[in-house]
Design a protein around this motif. Structure first.
Motif, PDB file in Angstrom:
ATOM      1  N   ILE A  28      -2.361   1.142  -3.600  1.00  0.00           N
ATOM      2  CA  ILE A  28      -1.168   1.859  -3.101  1.00  0.00           C
ATOM      3  C   ILE A  28      -1.583   3.319  -2.920  1.00  0.00           C
ATOM      4  O   ILE A  28      -1.677   4.078  -3.879  1.00  0.00           O
ATOM      5  N   ASN A  44       0.813  -1.229   0.000  1.00  0.00           N
ATOM      6  CA  ASN A  44       0.000   0.000   0.000  1.00  0.00           C
ATOM      7  C   ASN A  44       0.842   1.273   0.000  1.00  0.00           C
ATOM      8  O   ASN A  44       0.339   2.363   0.242  1.00  0.00           O
ATOM      9  N   TYR A  45       2.138   1.140  -0.277  1.00  0.00           N
ATOM     10  CA  TYR A  45       3.053   2.274  -0.077  1.00  0.00           C
ATOM     11  C   TYR A  45       4.090   2.301  -1.192  1.00  0.00           C
ATOM     12  O   TYR A  45       4.606   1.249  -1.583  1.00  0.00           O
ATOM     13  N   ARG A  62       5.936  -2.187   0.460  1.00  0.00           N
ATOM     14  CA  ARG A  62       6.271  -1.134  -0.488  1.00  0.00           C
ATOM     15  C   ARG A  62       6.851  -1.553  -1.825  1.00  0.00           C
ATOM     16  O   ARG A  62       7.431  -2.620  -1.977  1.00  0.00           O
ATOM     17  N   ASN A 115       4.248   4.428   8.260  1.00  0.00           N
ATOM     18  CA  ASN A 115       3.988   3.322   7.319  1.00  0.00           C
ATOM     19  C   ASN A 115       5.118   2.299   7.268  1.00  0.00           C
ATOM     20  O   ASN A 115       5.091   1.394   6.472  1.00  0.00           O
ATOM     21  N   ARG A 147       7.599   4.460  -2.542  1.00  0.00           N
ATOM     22  CA  ARG A 147       8.622   5.507  -2.403  1.00  0.00           C
ATOM     23  C   ARG A 147       8.963   5.988  -3.801  1.00  0.00           C
ATOM     24  O   ARG A 147       9.279   5.162  -4.675  1.00  0.00           O
ATOM     25  N   ARG A 154      -0.381   5.488  -0.282  1.00  0.00           N
ATOM     26  CA  ARG A 154       0.547   6.314   0.507  1.00  0.00           C
ATOM     27  C   ARG A 154       1.835   6.464  -0.285  1.00  0.00           C
ATOM     28  O   ARG A 154       2.351   5.459  -0.804  1.00  0.00           O
ATOM     29  N   LYS A 157       5.806   8.326  -0.571  1.00  0.00           N
ATOM     30  CA  LYS A 157       6.928   9.065   0.039  1.00  0.00           C
ATOM     31  C   LYS A 157       7.756   9.651  -1.083  1.00  0.00           C
ATOM     32  O   LYS A 157       8.200   8.930  -1.978  1.00  0.00           O
TER      33      LYS A 157
END
Ligand code: SAM
Ligand code: SF4
Length: 321
Positions: free
Chosen positions: A58, A10-11, A254, A223, A13, A60, A62
């Protein structure tokens, strides 16, 4: 959406540049080869990829780099990502040098959480590690970020014979301010391959020796895989990200997107799937399929304990930490 090992992914970068205004020795040594600007994804291309990522769960993001704030319009990207229905959170990791300058527009874009890399609060040690005399501007940015209402975390890598005692002063930031002061184990990526790891297990013992009342802090702080402790009387917590001695791959959530549009299922391996051409031609179907594919080929775990199996040969600034 879950990967083939049942982990919820769900994340993401997102590295937006491989350029930086500092030269941290384990991340960006002299002579590093930079990508031509024409190969770097535009913000519109990144947003196009994120739109598909959100549709797959996904939600979230960064923003990282290189140093994300050396690229013009970072706040504009944050605003674009918050404009995607379903986006839950956009955060930023920065060396903090330019953070003070861009704070108002970053805040206005919706940014509320920022990670600042800070390996020492001693002027000389900071300059020895980063190559630049910028400690004052970083500390000033940090205080301004708190004042404007952002949640701040600091990230430190300790290296023996360099800044091994820096933690003593760094944790005092958490005494004075509501900051999460975090320590990351150096990973064998880039120049990190040539350095000994200062284990967080050892560090926790050393901190406990000075602060015997330090206790695990069960509250969720973000997260990622950090484990937190609290010290009575401190406003912030102390976090530990133990990539080497506390393998957390079973809960890895991630994917990484490099500045040139490669999707990386795992930091440790060089396998990537390029989304750039499809982002440039607007082939959203193919982007979605490739994100799904990246989730399915995500390996069970990293192989940092076996350095010869680490196939990623690039420096951290080229990948996005
Ligand atoms: N310039 C930004 C910054 O310094 O936060 C973002 C990019 S930087 C590559 C992201 C983070 O990766 C930094 O906190 C840096 O200390 C960390 N890093 C760099 N090389 C590393 C390594 N080999 N192992 C663990 N962390 C590393
Ligand atoms: Fe730049 Fe961040 Fe790498 Fe330091 S850690 S060289 S600030 S990208």
């Amino acid at each position: 959406m879950k990967d083939s090992y049942g982990r919820e992914i769900n994340y993401m970068r997102i590295s937006i540049t491989d350029r930086c205004n500092l030269r941290c020795k384990y991340c960006m040594p002299d002579g590093i080869e930079l990508c031509p600007m024409k190969d770097i994804l535009s913000y519109e291309e990144i947003a196009c990829i994120c739109l598909e990522a959100v549709s797959l769960g996904i939600d979230r993001f960064k923003i990282t780099g290189g140093e994300p704030l050396v690229r013009k319009g970072c706040a504009k990207l944050i605003k674009m990502l918050y404009g995607i229905p379903g986006t839950k959170e956009v955060t930023l990791t920065t060396n903090g040098v330019l953070l003070g300058k861009y704070l108002p527009e970053l805040y206005e874009a919706g940014l509320r959480n920022v990670n600042i890399s800070l390996d020492s609060v001693d002027k000389k040690t900071y300059q020895d590690i980063t190559g630049f005399d910028q400690l004052e501007s970083v500390l000033c940015s940090l205080k301004r970020a708190l004042a404007i209402g952002m949640h701040v975390k600091t990230n430190t890598i300790l290296q023996r014979g360099c800044n091994e005692n820096a933690w003593k002063e760094l944790i005092l930031l958490a005494k004075e301010y509501p900051i999460d002061v975090r320590f990351l184990e150096l990973m064998p990526i880039g120049e990190g391959k040539n350095e000994a790891v200062y284990s967080n297990k050892e560090l926790i013992e050393e901190i406990k020796f000075l602060y015997p009342d330090m206790q695990p802090d069960e509250m969720r702080h973000g997260n990622g895989p950090a484990v937190y402790y609290e010290i009575p009387g401190f406003k912030g917590s102390i976090g530990f990200i133990s990539a080497i001695h506390g393998v957390f791959c079973s809960t890895c959530n991630r994917l990484r997107l490099t500045s040139v549009g490669e999707l990386k299922p795992c930091l440790c391996y060089d396998e990537t799937i390029s989304l750039r051409d499809d982002a440039r031609s607007g082939n959203v179907e193919k982007i979605r399929k490739n994100i799904e594919h990246a989730m399915q080929i995500k390996p069970k775990e990293h192989c940092f304990s076996n350095i010869e199996h680490v196939s990623e040969k690039r420096k951290m600034a080229q990948i996005g930490g």
